[in-house]
Design a protein around this motif. Structure first.
Motif, PDB file in Angstrom:
ATOM      1  N   GLU A  81       0.865  -1.188   0.000  1.00  0.00           N
ATOM      2  CA  GLU A  81       0.000   0.000   0.000  1.00  0.00           C
ATOM      3  C   GLU A  81       0.896   1.229   0.000  1.00  0.00           C
ATOM      4  O   GLU A  81       1.749   1.368   0.875  1.00  0.00           O
ATOM      5  CB  GLU A  81      -0.900   0.006   1.241  1.00  0.00           C
ATOM      6  N   TYR A  84      -2.038   5.134   0.881  1.00  0.00           N
ATOM      7  CA  TYR A  84      -3.423   4.671   1.013  1.00  0.00           C
ATOM      8  C   TYR A  84      -3.991   4.056  -0.265  1.00  0.00           C
ATOM      9  O   TYR A  84      -5.200   3.947  -0.419  1.00  0.00           O
ATOM     10  CB  TYR A  84      -4.347   5.813   1.433  1.00  0.00           C
ATOM     11  N   LYS A 119      -0.054  -1.078  10.589  1.00  0.00           N
ATOM     12  CA  LYS A 119      -0.992  -1.903  11.355  1.00  0.00           C
ATOM     13  C   LYS A 119      -2.158  -2.436  10.522  1.00  0.00           C
ATOM     14  O   LYS A 119      -2.679  -3.511  10.797  1.00  0.00           O
ATOM     15  CB  LYS A 119      -1.532  -1.104  12.537  1.00  0.00           C
ATOM     16  N   LEU A 120      -2.604  -1.676   9.534  1.00  0.00           N
ATOM     17  CA  LEU A 120      -3.747  -2.101   8.723  1.00  0.00           C
ATOM     18  C   LEU A 120      -3.360  -3.016   7.568  1.00  0.00           C
ATOM     19  O   LEU A 120      -4.209  -3.393   6.773  1.00  0.00           O
ATOM     20  CB  LEU A 120      -4.483  -0.880   8.162  1.00  0.00           C
ATOM     21  N   GLY A 121      -2.097  -3.354   7.494  1.00  0.00           N
ATOM     22  CA  GLY A 121      -1.684  -4.164   6.354  1.00  0.00           C
ATOM     23  C   GLY A 121      -1.901  -3.365   5.094  1.00  0.00           C
ATOM     24  O   GLY A 121      -1.469  -2.225   4.998  1.00  0.00           O
ATOM     25  N   THR A 122      -2.606  -3.935   4.161  1.00  0.00           N
ATOM     26  CA  THR A 122      -2.839  -3.260   2.884  1.00  0.00           C
ATOM     27  C   THR A 122      -4.329  -3.128   2.593  1.00  0.00           C
ATOM     28  O   THR A 122      -4.759  -3.217   1.449  1.00  0.00           O
ATOM     29  CB  THR A 122      -2.129  -4.013   1.746  1.00  0.00           C
ATOM     30  N   ALA A 123      -5.105  -2.908   3.624  1.00  0.00           N
ATOM     31  CA  ALA A 123      -6.569  -2.870   3.476  1.00  0.00           C
ATOM     32  C   ALA A 123      -7.023  -1.845   2.441  1.00  0.00           C
ATOM     33  O   ALA A 123      -7.820  -2.161   1.556  1.00  0.00           O
ATOM     34  CB  ALA A 123      -7.220  -2.579   4.828  1.00  0.00           C
ATOM     35  N   ARG A 124      -6.523  -0.623   2.540  1.00  0.00           N
ATOM     36  CA  ARG A 124      -6.990   0.427   1.617  1.00  0.00           C
ATOM     37  C   ARG A 124      -6.555   0.135   0.196  1.00  0.00           C
ATOM     38  O   ARG A 124      -7.326   0.310  -0.756  1.00  0.00           O
ATOM     39  CB  ARG A 124      -6.501   1.791   2.094  1.00  0.00           C
ATOM     40  N   TYR A 127      -8.771  -2.600  -1.280  1.00  0.00           N
ATOM     41  CA  TYR A 127     -10.119  -2.129  -1.625  1.00  0.00           C
ATOM     42  C   TYR A 127     -10.098  -1.309  -2.905  1.00  0.00           C
ATOM     43  O   TYR A 127     -11.002  -1.416  -3.740  1.00  0.00           O
ATOM     44  CB  TYR A 127     -10.746  -1.352  -0.467  1.00  0.00           C
ATOM     45  N   GLU A 145      -9.900 -12.171   3.720  1.00  0.00           N
ATOM     46  CA  GLU A 145      -9.047 -11.028   3.449  1.00  0.00           C
ATOM     47  C   GLU A 145      -7.722 -11.250   4.169  1.00  0.00           C
ATOM     48  O   GLU A 145      -7.706 -11.593   5.338  1.00  0.00           O
ATOM     49  CB  GLU A 145      -9.705  -9.742   3.940  1.00  0.00           C
ATOM     50  N   PHE A 147      -4.604  -9.282   5.199  1.00  0.00           N
ATOM     51  CA  PHE A 147      -3.951  -7.991   5.420  1.00  0.00           C
ATOM     52  C   PHE A 147      -2.813  -8.217   6.413  1.00  0.00           C
ATOM     53  O   PHE A 147      -3.025  -8.163   7.617  1.00  0.00           O
ATOM     54  CB  PHE A 147      -4.917  -6.970   6.028  1.00  0.00           C
ATOM     55  N   GLY A 149      -0.141  -7.013   8.462  1.00  0.00           N
ATOM     56  CA  GLY A 149       0.508  -5.839   9.038  1.00  0.00           C
ATOM     57  C   GLY A 149       1.779  -6.266   9.757  1.00  0.00           C
ATOM     58  O   GLY A 149       1.991  -7.450  10.021  1.00  0.00           O
TER      59      GLY A 149
END
Length: 185
Positions: A81, A84, A119-124, A127, A145, A147, A149
């Motif tokens: 990511e 974002y 911390k969110l990994g690659t969530a954004r 998506y 999913e 992700f 992190g």
């Protein structure tokens, strides 16, 4: 697709040597169910998209990658990511591929995962990537999913995945990709 085999083409959204996302794909190869092969294709040689270049002929690197995707039963993408969103090199490769006469992602089963130090990994990023594939009619699985992190803590010095929880979710993702591909075919 043969019922006993599943040929998956994997793409890493990072060009960096030692990339956490390339390492995650390497880990996936060892976690794949019996009969599943995972081959990694590089996006390194894909030039920046330029319609002037395209009008003079699609680069061989784009044609080769497009054919590898068409020939695969499914696609696995591991993406970092950046700011974002999707890394530019990955988006650029997809932009080139989207302009192929026979668009290779059309109707193709796709699984997405990703690793980053955050911390969110690659969530954004994931998506946003899903949104891109809506337009391309890439058939992206919705879950599980993956992700990852704190990726800098998830791998051993030799690059192998040491985190048991991540190994379990990646193995589950691959099992679900097999079922998803079978269901679509």
């Amino acid at each position: 697709m043969n019922a006993a085999t599943l040929n998956v083409l994997a793409l890493s959204g990072s060009l960096r040597k030692g990339s956490f996302n390339t390492r995650l794909i390497e880990a996936a190869k060892g976690l794949a169910p019996k009969g599943m092969t995972i081959d990694i294709a590089s996006i390194r040689d894909i030039p920046l998209y330029d319609e002037d270049v395209r009008s003079q002929g699609v680069p061989a690197s784009v044609k080769t990658l497009a054919q590898k995707i068409r020939d695969a039963d499914a696609v696995l993408i591991s993406t970092p990511e950046y700011n974002y969103s999707i890394p530019g090199v990955l988006k650029n490769a997809i932009d080139w591929l989207s302009r192929e006469e026979k668009q290779p992602f059309d109707g193709k089963p796709i699984a997405i995962m990703g690793a980053s130090m955050g911390k969110l990994g690659t969530a954004r990023s994931q998506y946003h990537l899903r949104q891109v594939f809506v337009f391309l009619n890439g058939l992206v699985m919705t879950r599980p999913e993956v992700f990852l992190g704190a990726a800098h803590e998830a791998f051993n010095d030799d690059g192998t995945l040491k985190d048991d929880g991540t190994q379990k979710i990646v193995a589950e993702l691959l099992e679900k990709l097999w079922a998803w591909t079978k269901r679509l075919n």
